[in-house]
Design a protein around this motif. Structure first.
Motif, PDB file in Angstrom:
ATOM      1  N   ALA A   1      30.355   0.681 116.427  1.00 14.39           N
ATOM      2  CA  ALA A   1      29.941   0.707 117.832  1.00 14.39           C
ATOM      3  C   ALA A   1      30.980   1.447 118.674  1.00 14.39           C
ATOM      4  O   ALA A   1      30.625   2.233 119.566  1.00 14.39           O
ATOM      5  CB  ALA A   1      29.736  -0.706 118.352  1.00 14.39           C
ATOM      6  N   ARG A   2      32.246   1.220 118.385  1.00 11.40           N
ATOM      7  CA  ARG A   2      33.318   1.929 119.108  1.00 11.40           C
ATOM      8  C   ARG A   2      33.225   3.431 118.861  1.00 11.40           C
ATOM      9  O   ARG A   2      33.356   4.224 119.797  1.00 11.40           O
ATOM     10  CB  ARG A   2      34.675   1.381 118.656  1.00 11.40           C
ATOM     11  N   LEU A   3      33.001   3.821 117.610  1.00  5.65           N
ATOM     12  CA  LEU A   3      32.869   5.239 117.285  1.00  5.65           C
ATOM     13  C   LEU A   3      31.695   5.852 118.036  1.00  5.65           C
ATOM     14  O   LEU A   3      31.816   6.940 118.613  1.00  5.65           O
ATOM     15  CB  LEU A   3      32.691   5.434 115.774  1.00  5.65           C
ATOM     16  N   ALA A   4      30.567   5.185 118.029  1.00  4.87           N
ATOM     17  CA  ALA A   4      29.382   5.698 118.728  1.00  4.87           C
ATOM     18  C   ALA A   4      29.677   5.888 120.212  1.00  4.87           C
ATOM     19  O   ALA A   4      29.328   6.923 120.800  1.00  4.87           O
ATOM     20  CB  ALA A   4      28.198   4.764 118.526  1.00  4.87           C
ATOM     21  N   SER A   5      30.336   4.910 120.805  1.00  7.21           N
ATOM     22  CA  SER A   5      30.686   5.003 122.223  1.00  7.21           C
ATOM     23  C   SER A   5      31.654   6.162 122.469  1.00  7.21           C
ATOM     24  O   SER A   5      31.497   6.936 123.423  1.00  7.21           O
ATOM     25  CB  SER A   5      31.305   3.684 122.680  1.00  7.21           C
ATOM     26  N   ASP A   6      32.640   6.290 121.595  1.00 11.50           N
ATOM     27  CA  ASP A   6      33.615   7.370 121.739  1.00 11.50           C
ATOM     28  C   ASP A   6      32.983   8.745 121.548  1.00 11.50           C
ATOM     29  O   ASP A   6      33.339   9.702 122.244  1.00 11.50           O
ATOM     30  CB  ASP A   6      34.764   7.182 120.755  1.00 11.50           C
ATOM     31  N   ILE A   7      32.036   8.851 120.629  1.00 15.86           N
ATOM     32  CA  ILE A   7      31.331  10.129 120.443  1.00 15.86           C
ATOM     33  C   ILE A   7      30.546  10.464 121.700  1.00 15.86           C
ATOM     34  O   ILE A   7      30.593  11.590 122.196  1.00 15.86           O
ATOM     35  CB  ILE A   7      30.424  10.079 119.194  1.00 15.86           C
ATOM     36  N   ARG A   8      29.822   9.475 122.231  1.00 18.10           N
ATOM     37  CA  ARG A   8      29.048   9.704 123.460  1.00 18.10           C
ATOM     38  C   ARG A   8      29.922  10.120 124.633  1.00 18.10           C
ATOM     39  O   ARG A   8      29.533  10.945 125.447  1.00 18.10           O
ATOM     40  CB  ARG A   8      28.240   8.459 123.829  1.00 18.10           C
ATOM     41  N   SER A   9      31.114   9.554 124.708  1.00 20.16           N
ATOM     42  CA  SER A   9      31.983   9.851 125.852  1.00 20.16           C
ATOM     43  C   SER A   9      32.848  11.088 125.640  1.00 20.16           C
ATOM     44  O   SER A   9      33.619  11.457 126.522  1.00 20.16           O
ATOM     45  CB  SER A   9      32.859   8.637 126.187  1.00 20.16           C
ATOM     46  N   GLY A  10      32.738  11.727 124.463  1.00 21.80           N
ATOM     47  CA  GLY A  10      33.446  12.980 124.238  1.00 21.80           C
ATOM     48  C   GLY A  10      34.833  12.848 123.644  1.00 21.80           C
ATOM     49  O   GLY A  10      35.560  13.845 123.553  1.00 21.80           O
ATOM     50  N   VAL A  11      35.217  11.653 123.228  1.00 15.26           N
ATOM     51  CA  VAL A  11      36.552  11.457 122.662  1.00 15.26           C
ATOM     52  C   VAL A  11      36.791  12.382 121.464  1.00 15.26           C
ATOM     53  O   VAL A  11      37.899  12.885 121.277  1.00 15.26           O
ATOM     54  CB  VAL A  11      36.772   9.973 122.269  1.00 15.26           C
ATOM     55  N   PHE A  12      35.764  12.618 120.679  1.00 17.90           N
ATOM     56  CA  PHE A  12      35.915  13.446 119.478  1.00 17.90           C
ATOM     57  C   PHE A  12      35.330  14.843 119.657  1.00 17.90           C
ATOM     58  O   PHE A  12      35.030  15.527 118.687  1.00 17.90           O
ATOM     59  CB  PHE A  12      35.264  12.749 118.272  1.00 17.90           C
ATOM     60  N   GLY A  13      35.176  15.277 120.901  1.00 16.46           N
ATOM     61  CA  GLY A  13      34.598  16.580 121.174  1.00 16.46           C
ATOM     62  C   GLY A  13      35.446  17.737 120.694  1.00 16.46           C
ATOM     63  O   GLY A  13      34.930  18.779 120.310  1.00 16.46           O
TER      64      GLY A  13
END
Length: 135
Positions: free
Chosen positions: A89-101
């Motif tokens: 869930a944390r990864l999904a949230s981070d992907i959505r927010s651009g953390v791994f952009g």
């Protein structure tokens, strides 16, 4: 179909294999054509269940280890499935927010998503990967 005595001592994977063979060799010929789809769906479900049993906790635990490494977290104790759910869930949230952009962690996140997806397809539809030469 094997008699009950012949089934004693077999593990779940082997029992599901025998059920699938029985279904397709002994039941399928008697199934009318308009009911063939349901038969094939049942046999497919048996195959998925068998592959899930065979894979065991390995894919889930590997996914958890990748996520712990991605986030620099020490291995957790307790309910590893709940920890996997939380980190996913944390990864999904981070992907959505651009953390791994961008940046070096992007490749690590993509590798995790790729491996997790491949593990799911290996259980759900391994022929898809075989037809494409992916292992």
């Amino acid at each position: 179909m094997a008699d009950q005595g012949a089934l004693d001592g077999l593990d779940g994977v082997e029992l599901l294999r025998i059920a699938s063979e029985t279904l397709m060799q002994e039941v399928a010929p008697a199934v009318p054509g308009d009911r063939r789809y349901e038969l094939l769906m049942a046999n497919n479900a048996i195959g998925i269940a068998s592959r899930e049993l065979e894979a065991g906790e390995g894919p889930g635990r590997a996914a958890l280890a990748r996520l712990e490494a991605l986030y620099g977290e020490p291995p957790g104790d307790g309910d590893w499935r709940a920890r996997l759910d939380d980190l996913t869930a944390r990864l999904a949230s981070d992907i959505r927010s651009g953390v791994f952009g961008e940046g070096p962690r992007r490749a690590e996140a993509l590798a995790h998503v790729r491996e997790t997806t491949l593990d799911a397809v290996r259980v759900g539809n391994p022929r898809y990967l075989q037809r494409r030469g992916i292992e």
